[in-house]
Design a protein around this motif. Structure first.
Motif, PDB file in Angstrom:
ATOM      1  N   ALA A  87       0.712  -1.344  -0.066  1.00 63.47           N
ATOM      2  CA  ALA A  87       0.049  -0.169   0.115  1.00 63.47           C
ATOM      3  C   ALA A  87       0.812   1.324   0.079  1.00 63.47           C
ATOM      4  CB  ALA A  87      -0.831   0.052   1.142  1.00 63.47           C
ATOM      5  N   LYS A  88       2.030   1.180   0.928  1.00 62.29           N
ATOM      6  CA  LYS A  88       2.730   2.497   0.959  1.00 62.29           C
ATOM      7  C   LYS A  88       3.416   2.779  -0.340  1.00 62.29           C
ATOM      8  CE  LYS A  88       4.877   1.595   4.865  1.00 62.29           C
ATOM      9  NZ  LYS A  88       5.663   1.438   5.974  1.00 62.29           N
ATOM     10  N   ALA A  89       3.959   1.701  -1.004  1.00 61.30           N
ATOM     11  CA  ALA A  89       4.341   1.641  -2.473  1.00 61.30           C
ATOM     12  C   ALA A  89       3.786   2.264  -3.697  1.00 61.30           C
ATOM     13  CB  ALA A  89       5.230   0.261  -2.631  1.00 61.30           C
ATOM     14  N   ASN A  90       2.456   2.092  -3.331  1.00 59.84           N
ATOM     15  CA  ASN A  90       1.264   2.491  -4.300  1.00 59.84           C
ATOM     16  C   ASN A  90       0.715   3.599  -4.125  1.00 59.84           C
ATOM     17  OD1 ASN A  90       2.136   0.014  -5.457  1.00 59.84           O
ATOM     18  ND2 ASN A  90       0.301  -0.903  -5.477  1.00 59.84           N
ATOM     19  N   PHE A  91       1.119   4.509  -2.939  1.00 57.05           N
ATOM     20  CA  PHE A  91       0.569   5.595  -2.591  1.00 57.05           C
ATOM     21  C   PHE A  91      -0.816   5.411  -1.978  1.00 57.05           C
ATOM     22  CE2 PHE A  91       3.533   6.811  -5.997  1.00 57.05           C
ATOM     23  CZ  PHE A  91       4.127   7.426  -5.124  1.00 57.05           C
ATOM     24  N   GLN A  92      -0.993   4.289  -1.412  1.00 55.72           N
ATOM     25  CA  GLN A  92      -2.526   3.666  -0.859  1.00 55.72           C
ATOM     26  C   GLN A  92      -2.654   3.367   0.518  1.00 55.72           C
ATOM     27  OE1 GLN A  92      -5.049   2.968  -3.139  1.00 55.72           O
ATOM     28  NE2 GLN A  92      -3.936   3.633  -5.004  1.00 55.72           N
ATOM     29  N   GLY A  93      -1.522   4.272   1.196  1.00 58.85           N
ATOM     30  CA  GLY A  93      -1.855   3.963   2.627  1.00 58.85           C
ATOM     31  C   GLY A  93      -2.784   4.554   3.603  1.00 58.85           C
ATOM     32  N   GLU A  94      -3.640   5.264   2.938  1.00 58.32           N
ATOM     33  CA  GLU A  94      -4.874   5.652   3.692  1.00 58.32           C
ATOM     34  C   GLU A  94      -5.958   4.606   3.955  1.00 58.32           C
ATOM     35  OE1 GLU A  94      -7.192  10.061   3.899  1.00 58.32           O
ATOM     36  OE2 GLU A  94      -6.637   9.181   1.870  1.00 58.32           O
ATOM     37  N   GLY A  95      -6.320   4.526   5.323  1.00 55.98           N
ATOM     38  CA  GLY A  95      -7.523   3.545   5.549  1.00 55.98           C
ATOM     39  C   GLY A  95      -6.988   2.441   6.405  1.00 55.98           C
ATOM     40  N   PHE A  96      -8.039   1.382   6.683  1.00 52.61           N
ATOM     41  CA  PHE A  96      -7.612   0.437   7.789  1.00 52.61           C
ATOM     42  C   PHE A  96      -8.518  -0.664   7.128  1.00 52.61           C
ATOM     43  CE2 PHE A  96     -10.790   3.491   9.610  1.00 52.61           C
ATOM     44  CZ  PHE A  96     -11.770   2.531   9.743  1.00 52.61           C
ATOM     45  N   VAL A  97      -8.140  -1.911   7.979  1.00 43.23           N
ATOM     46  CA  VAL A  97      -8.998  -2.916   7.992  1.00 43.23           C
ATOM     47  C   VAL A  97      -9.475  -3.215   9.334  1.00 43.23           C
ATOM     48  CG1 VAL A  97      -9.210  -5.629   7.572  1.00 43.23           C
ATOM     49  CG2 VAL A  97      -8.011  -3.992   5.972  1.00 43.23           C
ATOM     50  N   LYS A  98     -10.782  -3.486   9.668  1.00 42.60           N
ATOM     51  CA  LYS A  98     -11.179  -3.656  11.119  1.00 42.60           C
ATOM     52  C   LYS A  98     -11.842  -4.992  11.290  1.00 42.60           C
ATOM     53  CE  LYS A  98     -13.472  -0.339  13.660  1.00 42.60           C
ATOM     54  NZ  LYS A  98     -14.427   0.552  13.708  1.00 42.60           N
ATOM     55  N   ILE A  99     -11.580  -5.896  11.828  1.00 45.38           N
ATOM     56  CA  ILE A  99     -12.306  -7.163  12.144  1.00 45.38           C
ATOM     57  C   ILE A  99     -12.902  -7.398  13.488  1.00 45.38           C
ATOM     58  CG2 ILE A  99     -12.068  -9.835  12.143  1.00 45.38           C
ATOM     59  CD1 ILE A  99     -10.002  -9.449  10.171  1.00 45.38           C
ATOM     60  N   LEU A 100     -14.150  -7.498  13.650  1.00 46.52           N
ATOM     61  CA  LEU A 100     -15.029  -7.916  14.677  1.00 46.52           C
ATOM     62  C   LEU A 100     -15.251  -9.078  14.934  1.00 46.52           C
ATOM     63  CD1 LEU A 100     -17.337  -4.845  14.123  1.00 46.52           C
ATOM     64  CD2 LEU A 100     -15.236  -4.607  15.109  1.00 46.52           C
ATOM     65  N   ALA A 101     -14.718  -9.530  16.097  1.00 44.45           N
ATOM     66  CA  ALA A 101     -14.911 -10.952  16.560  1.00 44.45           C
ATOM     67  C   ALA A 101     -15.606 -11.343  17.921  1.00 44.45           C
ATOM     68  CB  ALA A 101     -13.424 -11.627  16.506  1.00 44.45           C
ATOM     69  N   ASP A 102     -16.188 -12.325  18.070  1.00 41.06           N
ATOM     70  CA  ASP A 102     -16.935 -12.498  19.454  1.00 41.06           C
ATOM     71  C   ASP A 102     -15.821 -12.879  20.466  1.00 41.06           C
ATOM     72  OD1 ASP A 102     -17.824 -14.642  21.552  1.00 41.06           O
ATOM     73  OD2 ASP A 102     -19.485 -13.871  20.650  1.00 41.06           O
TER      74      ASP A 102
END
Length: 462
Positions: free
Chosen positions: A383-398
């Motif tokens: 992502a950093k190499a492609n100028f795509q570093g903005e944002g995130f992944v969020k996983i919700l688990a029990d």
């Protein structure tokens, strides 16, 4: 009078998939469609053409913002709007002709014209009446009307008119901060229009994860979109080639107005069932105008099923497709099934936004104990190499079982990355299952694994 095992009314994603699956299962099938091309709203004036324009303008944005950083020295591209619209139309033609080919391949009869159900077991198309053992309503939806707003598809447009504007407007007002409004607003903003989004609620993308909403709105603001939140539109007045939107802010009831070359009304969609004759054959509608169905997509009239945007649930092409396959299998005597807890949603802007399952807000309302694992794309090498570093992944688990309950992504290829989590949820996987699965390096998908690790002892690269 022709006789069929199944007649499907509507050839959108739900309808054409249902027809093809019925034919594959040995049922003599016909599909009713009034357009000159198959594919419904999605392929003709919705999903597909909008994604073509999104892709073209994303390439423009990449050229302007990132080419120079990579040592690619080019002049700013000239936008040939007519050619861009031609590219969009070519994309539509390829897809709609593809569906026509699949109909011929599977020996499905295309009944051209408007369909209605004059009585049980019969479908009228034009002056002809056809018999069917089973009828499937897959008539889709249309843009919702907004009180005080008259749409002419020229100055005041829905998504349909927004995809065929004769020229790029200098200014555009988008009424509604949902998926359609933000996608088309992004298209015209990249093309140079000053875009203002007016939204009744206090957050964009109603129903999405709150953290995603806030992050995404900040991102869109940086891209040049302006937002007026908590505003109730009172009306739109047209004068020559301009339109003036009047609105009141809910916080203080103050009155305001704004002018633009084009006003895009993107306040949602409603089921389209007009002219089918449903009441006469005993098909009931809900208070929201949706066809009432049971857990097996059967309407209140024997032998008639309904799917897609015409019934309750998210108005998504892939949800309609799943229902189309499930209904076909049910009609053929099999056990058709749709897991409504694993229906992903995607916003095809830049960056993309994708979600599946529960949000944190929903889990809190349910009083369910959960844990959230989050990983920023700034920690992802690709992502950093492609100028795509903005944002995130969020996983919700029990909190106790670690079973994945939902996921929310804002970032590169979010619409593709979400499906790894969908498959995991479909099979009842735990976050640890994802965390222990080897992911190729360097890929964006490593951010998904890191978010899963964050549900446990913690990510590696954060």
């Amino acid at each position: 009078m022709a006789s069929y095992d199944v007649i499907v009314i509507g050839s959108g994603p739900g309808g054409y998939v249902c027809a093809i699956r019925c034919a594959q299962l040995g049922l003599k099938t016909a599909c009713v469609e009034s357009r000159d091309t198959l594919g419904g709203t999605c392929l003709n004036v919705g999903c597909i053409p909008s994604k073509a324009l999104l892709h073209a303008t994303e390439m423009l944005q990449e050229t302007e913002e990132n080419f120079g950083k990579m040592g690619l020295k080019v002049l700013r591209p000239d936008v040939d709007w007519k050619q861009m619209l031609a590219y969009k139309q070519d994309t539509i033609d390829q897809n709609t002709k593809g569906i026509e080919f699949l109909f011929k391949k599977n020996k499905i009869d295309w009944l051209k014209g408007w369909g209605s159900i004059p009585e049980a077991g019969k479908v009228k198309v034009g002056d002809e009446v056809h018999e069917a053992k089973t009828i499937v309503i897959a008539t889709g939806s249309e843009a919702s009307a907004l009180p005080g707003v008259e749409v002419d598809e020229k100055t005041v447009v829905t998504s349909t008119g927004g995809l065929t504007l004769p020229k790029i407007p200098q200014t555009m007002i988008v009424i509604g901060a949902g998926v359609i409004g933000l996608e088309l607003g992004s298209v015209y903003s990249r093309l140079g229009a000053k875009v203002t989004v007016i939204e009744y609620l206090d957050a964009i993308l109603p129903g999405m994860d709150a953290e995603v909403q806030k992050t995404f709105q900040r991102t869109l603001k940086k891209q040049g979109l302006e937002f007026v939140m908590g505003a109730a539109v009172q009306g739109v007045e047209k004068a020559k080639d301009k339109a003036t939107v009047t609105y009141k802010l809910r916080k203080d009831d103050s009155a305001h107005e704004a002018e633009a070359d084009v006003v895009l009304v993107a306040t949602g969609r409603r089921p389209y069932t007009e002219g089918l004759g449903l009441e006469a054959v005993g098909v009931e509608l809900t208070d929201r105008g949706q066809v009432r169905i049971d857990d097996h997509w059967r309407t209140t009239a024997p032998g008639i099923y309904a799917i897609g945007d015409a019934v309750a649930g998210p108005m998504l092409a892939h949800k309609a497709e799943d229902e189309g396959m499930a209904v076909a299998e049910t009609i053929a005597g099999q056990a058709g099934h749709v897991n409504y807890g694993v229906i992903p949603g995607v916003v095809y802007t830049h960056p993309e936004v994708a979600s599946v399952g529960k949000t944190e807000e929903q889990l809190k309302d349910e009083g369910r104990a959960y844990k959230a694992g989050k990983f920023s794309f700034m920690g992802n090498a690709r992502a950093k190499a492609n100028f795509q570093g903005e944002g995130f992944v969020k996983i919700l688990a029990d909190k106790e079982t670690d079973r994945i309950l939902g996921a929310h992504i804002i970032g590169p290829m979010a619409g593709d990355l979400i499906h790894e989590i969908c498959v995991a949820m479909q099979f009842g996987a735990a976050a640890e299952d994802l965390a222990r699965t080897c992911h190729a390096h360097p890929t964006y998908s490593e951010a998904v694994r890191e978010a899963a690790l964050a549900c446990g002892d913690g990510p590696i690269h954060s």
